[in-house]
Design a protein around this motif. Structure first.
Motif, PDB file in Angstrom:
ATOM      1  N   LEU A   1      11.994   9.593  12.733  1.00 45.48           N
ATOM      2  CA  LEU A   1      12.829   8.519  12.194  1.00 45.48           C
ATOM      3  C   LEU A   1      12.036   7.692  11.192  1.00 45.48           C
ATOM      4  O   LEU A   1      12.534   7.319  10.134  1.00 45.48           O
ATOM      5  CB  LEU A   1      13.349   7.626  13.314  1.00 45.48           C
ATOM      6  CG  LEU A   1      14.492   8.226  14.131  1.00 45.48           C
ATOM      7  CD1 LEU A   1      14.768   7.364  15.335  1.00 45.48           C
ATOM      8  CD2 LEU A   1      15.744   8.331  13.283  1.00 45.48           C
ATOM      9  N   GLU A   2      10.786   7.419  11.555  1.00 44.73           N
ATOM     10  CA  GLU A   2       9.962   6.636  10.637  1.00 44.73           C
ATOM     11  C   GLU A   2       9.765   7.383   9.328  1.00 44.73           C
ATOM     12  O   GLU A   2       9.870   6.807   8.240  1.00 44.73           O
ATOM     13  CB  GLU A   2       8.610   6.350  11.298  1.00 44.73           C
ATOM     14  CG  GLU A   2       7.745   5.464  10.442  1.00 44.73           C
ATOM     15  CD  GLU A   2       6.369   5.258  11.035  1.00 44.73           C
ATOM     16  OE1 GLU A   2       6.198   5.452  12.252  1.00 44.73           O
ATOM     17  OE2 GLU A   2       5.461   4.903  10.267  1.00 44.73           O
TER      18      GLU A   2
ATOM     19  N   TYR B   1      -0.110  18.030   1.885  1.00 43.26           N
ATOM     20  CA  TYR B   1      -1.061  17.514   0.896  1.00 43.26           C
ATOM     21  C   TYR B   1      -1.411  18.587  -0.114  1.00 43.26           C
ATOM     22  O   TYR B   1      -1.624  18.313  -1.303  1.00 43.26           O
ATOM     23  CB  TYR B   1      -2.323  16.983   1.576  1.00 43.26           C
ATOM     24  CG  TYR B   1      -2.156  15.552   2.009  1.00 43.26           C
ATOM     25  CD1 TYR B   1      -2.091  14.550   1.057  1.00 43.26           C
ATOM     26  CD2 TYR B   1      -2.038  15.199   3.338  1.00 43.26           C
ATOM     27  CE1 TYR B   1      -1.913  13.238   1.422  1.00 43.26           C
ATOM     28  CE2 TYR B   1      -1.853  13.890   3.720  1.00 43.26           C
ATOM     29  CZ  TYR B   1      -1.791  12.911   2.759  1.00 43.26           C
ATOM     30  OH  TYR B   1      -1.603  11.619   3.111  1.00 43.26           O
TER      31      TYR B   1
ATOM     32  N   ALA C   1       8.601   9.295  15.422  1.00 43.12           N
ATOM     33  CA  ALA C   1       7.856   9.611  14.202  1.00 43.12           C
ATOM     34  C   ALA C   1       8.776  10.183  13.127  1.00 43.12           C
ATOM     35  O   ALA C   1       8.630   9.862  11.946  1.00 43.12           O
ATOM     36  CB  ALA C   1       6.738  10.600  14.514  1.00 43.12           C
TER      37      ALA C   1
ATOM     38  N   PRO D   1       3.878  13.691   2.841  1.00 44.07           N
ATOM     39  CA  PRO D   1       3.295  14.311   4.046  1.00 44.07           C
ATOM     40  C   PRO D   1       4.084  13.982   5.308  1.00 44.07           C
ATOM     41  O   PRO D   1       4.257  14.856   6.161  1.00 44.07           O
ATOM     42  CB  PRO D   1       1.889  13.727   4.117  1.00 44.07           C
ATOM     43  CG  PRO D   1       1.703  12.886   2.950  1.00 44.07           C
ATOM     44  CD  PRO D   1       2.920  12.838   2.137  1.00 44.07           C
ATOM     45  N   ASP D   2       4.589  12.753   5.410  1.00 50.15           N
ATOM     46  CA  ASP D   2       5.348  12.382   6.612  1.00 50.15           C
ATOM     47  C   ASP D   2       6.618  13.199   6.726  1.00 50.15           C
ATOM     48  O   ASP D   2       6.921  13.762   7.771  1.00 50.15           O
ATOM     49  CB  ASP D   2       5.716  10.897   6.565  1.00 50.15           C
ATOM     50  CG  ASP D   2       4.508  10.020   6.629  1.00 50.15           C
ATOM     51  OD1 ASP D   2       3.446  10.535   7.026  1.00 50.15           O
ATOM     52  OD2 ASP D   2       4.606   8.843   6.276  1.00 50.15           O
TER      53      ASP D   2
ATOM     54  N   ALA E   1      11.714   9.622   8.013  1.00 51.71           N
ATOM     55  CA  ALA E   1      12.953   9.659   7.237  1.00 51.71           C
ATOM     56  C   ALA E   1      13.218   8.317   6.562  1.00 51.71           C
ATOM     57  O   ALA E   1      13.675   8.259   5.419  1.00 51.71           O
ATOM     58  CB  ALA E   1      14.121  10.036   8.137  1.00 51.71           C
ATOM     59  N   TRP E   2      12.919   7.235   7.264  1.00 51.79           N
ATOM     60  CA  TRP E   2      13.128   5.895   6.678  1.00 51.79           C
ATOM     61  C   TRP E   2      12.245   5.701   5.455  1.00 51.79           C
ATOM     62  O   TRP E   2      12.682   5.244   4.401  1.00 51.79           O
ATOM     63  CB  TRP E   2      12.864   4.825   7.732  1.00 51.79           C
ATOM     64  CG  TRP E   2      13.169   3.461   7.208  1.00 51.79           C
ATOM     65  CD1 TRP E   2      12.288   2.541   6.771  1.00 51.79           C
ATOM     66  CD2 TRP E   2      14.467   2.889   7.028  1.00 51.79           C
ATOM     67  NE1 TRP E   2      12.942   1.433   6.322  1.00 51.79           N
ATOM     68  CE2 TRP E   2      14.279   1.616   6.480  1.00 51.79           C
ATOM     69  CE3 TRP E   2      15.762   3.336   7.291  1.00 51.79           C
ATOM     70  CZ2 TRP E   2      15.343   0.779   6.174  1.00 51.79           C
ATOM     71  CZ3 TRP E   2      16.825   2.497   6.982  1.00 51.79           C
ATOM     72  CH2 TRP E   2      16.605   1.243   6.446  1.00 51.79           C
TER      73      TRP E   2
ATOM     74  N   GLU F   1       7.226  15.846   9.841  1.00 56.55           N
ATOM     75  CA  GLU F   1       8.111  15.478  10.936  1.00 56.55           C
ATOM     76  C   GLU F   1       9.453  16.204  10.908  1.00 56.55           C
ATOM     77  O   GLU F   1      10.134  16.289  11.915  1.00 56.55           O
ATOM     78  CB  GLU F   1       8.342  13.964  10.947  1.00 56.55           C
ATOM     79  CG  GLU F   1       7.075  13.130  11.057  1.00 56.55           C
ATOM     80  CD  GLU F   1       6.231  13.519  12.258  1.00 56.55           C
ATOM     81  OE1 GLU F   1       6.788  13.942  13.281  1.00 56.55           O
ATOM     82  OE2 GLU F   1       4.999  13.405  12.160  1.00 56.55           O
TER      83      GLU F   1
ATOM     84  N   ARG G   1       1.069  18.638   7.884  1.00 56.42           N
ATOM     85  CA  ARG G   1       0.605  17.562   6.996  1.00 56.42           C
ATOM     86  C   ARG G   1      -0.405  18.093   5.995  1.00 56.42           C
ATOM     87  O   ARG G   1      -0.385  17.729   4.822  1.00 56.42           O
ATOM     88  CB  ARG G   1      -0.068  16.472   7.824  1.00 56.42           C
ATOM     89  CG  ARG G   1       0.767  15.256   8.082  1.00 56.42           C
ATOM     90  CD  ARG G   1      -0.057  14.223   8.810  1.00 56.42           C
ATOM     91  NE  ARG G   1      -0.379  13.121   7.926  1.00 56.42           N
ATOM     92  CZ  ARG G   1       0.468  12.157   7.619  1.00 56.42           C
ATOM     93  NH1 ARG G   1       1.679  12.169   8.112  1.00 56.42           N
ATOM     94  NH2 ARG G   1       0.126  11.191   6.816  1.00 56.42           N
TER      95      ARG G   1
END
Lengths: 220, 483
Positions: B153-154, B307, B151, B234-235, B156-157, B239, B303
């Motif tokens: 890594l996603e 927001y 999660a 939020p991601d 950060a990408w 994370e 999260r």
């Protein structure tokens, strides 16, 4: 008289740039994409150098050299090595529908020319007519980023976008101040370096560089 | 002279920690460098208060009331976050989520990130501003993915790609700005200097600047987290490690908004219309409303507060969009209050998730019984961010809403509705986390909550009484932003 002669070469190179953008859009193989990216950089560096010569804007020589070293030699070499190391040289993108993407691309080019028209009428540079092509390159690279599901092609799309922006700066204003261009180049270099670390992390965790695995974080 | 210390110390710190950041006392060294940066920033601030705006180093750096206040805030929150991260990251290491190598990366990137933000704030060159914003993104990409979970890594990408595209649009905006400026100031390095641009802003070509501002607003706005370009935020906040969430939310968003405001001043001068302000009001209001309704659906505590950051940045953008002395004053005050409060909340949330072992709000219960200081910190922080009266957030929100009622009555119902929804959802979710029944264990370590209470104390003080020199300072900065 000699100016128009140079201008024709620059226009030819600009057309080549656009053609390469379309080729990138339709290239499914990652290795081929890197080669195309190198060619795009070469066209960019040559046109910048010609503009520098014909207009006597000396700082443009530096930016042409910077493009040549970074985008034609260093980065493609780096990507080839990375691809070999990550063992993804036979990877092909299967998800994209090329004819549709090309049609969208054509629409984007028309849009880009319309968007650039008022600005290029105001520009005082010899190559203002190429501003539309620069914007088209940016938009096509953006389209490429959206349509790809693999990590490396997305990054190449990002770099191609930066190429387009660079070309836009040259067409509209004979390039940004040198210190800014150096800063941008430094950022791009650091970015590619950071991403290469990142590729290995993704690969270690997901066993693949396919971003299809990354669909966990969504608003539920 | 001070400016070189402000920028030099984080840079040296970054290099130093890159080489020796895996030592046992690296967290203390990190805090020490942040303290030195804070001292240098305080020195710079004192100079600017005494002598007024100044140009340093052949016009490369420009300090006025507007950015010096952000420099001081950035250095202060960076220091308290470093204090918080000292025990926090040690505990994370004991839990096996991090190792020495990653801690070295963390400490080094942390310093360089702070340095990049300070450069973005102090530079006079709009091109360098872009370069340092991009550098700030790049240094945090690897921080968001520090835990190396799928999660993270996603996240950060997503952060890299979205902010990368955003910032590329901002580069195009900067090119257009240069294009307009070059006609009047001539080509070369000086045409992008903000002070020069500000001097000739009425002569800049309005159509070009209009287009430039759209690109700059969308570009830097992605980093501010304005809806609909907010989806990375939020991601990345949820994370990444908690100290990173705290500085992203408390500092980076402010710096991005600072970039937008510098551009707005130029565009307003060139166009003589309210277009820039109206665009900002639209984006701001949309972010406030959208974020308020999304808060209701969150189950992850970080999260949810991410927001809430989108909501507050939207509110600040809206205030600056309205313009004028009162709204700008309120926007600046809210920027400060949000930074202090939100980072304090993230500190408390960080320890709460450590003691519960989860970020899901269902799993965190009854903090007040097991870890009273964490519980109180979280509760008071939440009350403060929701704008309950004695705290400073109330003062700034009150000013924003009354100005909106006066000048743009149509926007008031949306703002009140959004603030109400956010209040109900956040309070309803935090209340059981603090007061519910629990079997959770007590956190075995002493939590580092001094920064939380320092921040909240400042927010409380600003709510009750703003010292006159501080109020003057805000007023000067608000006047610079114009309307």
């Amino acid at each position: 008289m000699s100016l128009t002669y140079h201008l024709q070469i620059v226009n030819l190179l600009a057309a080549l740039l656009l053609l390469i953008s379309f080729a990138m859009l339709s290239q499914r193989r990652i290795v081929g994409l890197v080669t195309l990216f190198a060619w795009q950089g070469a066209a960019l560096a040559t046109s910048t150098a010609i503009v520098a010569w014909s207009t006597g804007q000396h700082h443009l020589y530096y930016s042409a050299a910077l493009t040549l070293v970074l985008k034609v030699i260093a980065m493609p070499w780096f990507f080839y090595r990375l691809i070999k190391k990550l063992d993804v040289d036979r990877d092909v993108e299967t998800m994209i529908n090329i004819p549709t993407t090309m049609l969208i691309g054509i629409a984007l080019v028309i849009f880009a020319f319309n968007l650039a028209l008022p600005i290029s009428q105001m520009a005082g540079t010899v190559m203002r007519s190429t501003l539309g092509i620069a914007m088209a390159t940016v938009l096509l690279a953006f389209l490429m980023m959206i349509t790809r599901s693999k990590a490396i092609p997305q990054v190449i799309g990002f770099l191609a976008m930066e190429n387009g922006l660079f070309f836009a700066a040259t067409s509209a204003t004979y390039g940004m101040p040198l210190v800014v261009e150096m800063g941008v180049a430094l950022d791009v270099l650091v970015g590619v370096f950071v991403l290469s670390i990142f590729f290995f992390q993704i690969r270690e965790t997901f066993d693949s560089l396919d971003l299809k695995h990354m669909e966990k974080l969504k608003e539920r | 002279m001070e400016i070189y210390w402000v920028l030099g110390i984080p840079l040296v710190g970054g290099v130093f920690l890159a080489l020796w950041g895996n030592r046992r006392n690296a967290p203390e060294i990190n805090a020490l460098f942040s303290l030195l940066t804070l001292i240098a920033a305080a020195w710079l601030t004192a100079r600017v208060i005494d002598y007024g705006p100044m140009l340093i180093g052949d016009g490369w750096f420009f300090i006025d009331s507007f950015n010096v206040f952000l420099v001081a805030l950035t250095a202060f929150v960076a220091f308290t976050t470093a204090l918080f991260s000292r025990p926090y990251m040690r505990i994370e290491k004991e839990h096996g989520r991090l190792n020495d190598k990653r801690l070295r990366l963390y400490h080094s990137s942390y310093q360089i990130f702070i340095g990049a933000m300070l450069l973005a704030l102090t530079t006079n060159n709009m091109g360098i501003l872009w370069v340092s914003m991009e550098a700030a993104t790049l240094t945090t990409v690897l921080l968001v993915s520090l835990y190396r979970t799928p999660a993270s890594l996603e996240a950060a990408w997503k952060y890299f790609i979205l902010c990368g595209v955003g910032i590329a649009l901002a580069l195009f905006g900067t090119i257009l700005l240069y294009f307009a400026a070059e006609k009047i100031l001539g080509s070369g390095g000086t045409a992008l200097l903000w002070t020069h641009l500000n001097g000739v802003k009425t002569q800049l070509e309005p159509t070009v600047l209009q287009l430039a501002f759209v690109f700059l607003l969308v570009g830097y706005g992605t980093k501010v987290g304005l809806a609909p370009l907010h989806s990375w935020l939020p991601d990345a906040h949820a994370e990444g490690p908690t100290p990173v969430s705290a500085v992203l939310s408390g500092l980076l968003l402010n710096v991005a908004l600072y970039a937008v405001m510098r551009c707005k001043v130029l565009v307003d001068g060139a166009m003589g219309t309210d277009l820039a302000g109206n665009l900002m009001m639209g984006f701001g209001l949309f972010s406030v409303v959208l974020a308020a309704f999304l808060i209701k659906r969150q189950s992850d505590v970080k999260r949810m507060f991410a927001y809430s950051s989108i909501e507050h940045m939207g509110l600040i953008t809206f205030a600056f969009g309205m313009g004028g002395a009162v709204a700008n004053f309120a926007g600046l005050l809210h920027m400060t209050m949000h930074s202090l409060t939100k980072s304090a909340i993230f500190f408390a949330v960080g320890h709460a998730t450590q003691s519960a072992g989860t970020q899901m709000m269902d799993g965190i219960r009854g903090l007040i019984r097991t870890n009273p200081t964490i519980g109180w910190g979280l509760m008071l922080g939440t009350i403060a961010i929701l704008g309950v009266p004695p705290f400073g957030v109330f003062a700034s929100e009150f000013l924003i809403i009354t100005t909106a009622m006066h000048e743009h009555p149509w926007a008031t119902p949306f703002l009140l509705l959004a603030l109400g929804v956010a209040f109900a959802s956040i309070f309803g979710k935090v209340q059981p986390m603090v007061f519910g029944e629990t079997e959770l264990p007590k956190l075995p370590h002493q939590p580092a909550l001094t920064p939380v209470f320092i921040h909240l104390g400042l927010v409380l003080m600003m709510g009750l009484f703003i010292p006159p020199y501080l109020a003057d300072w805000y007023r000067q900065a608000a006047a610079l932003l114009g309307g």
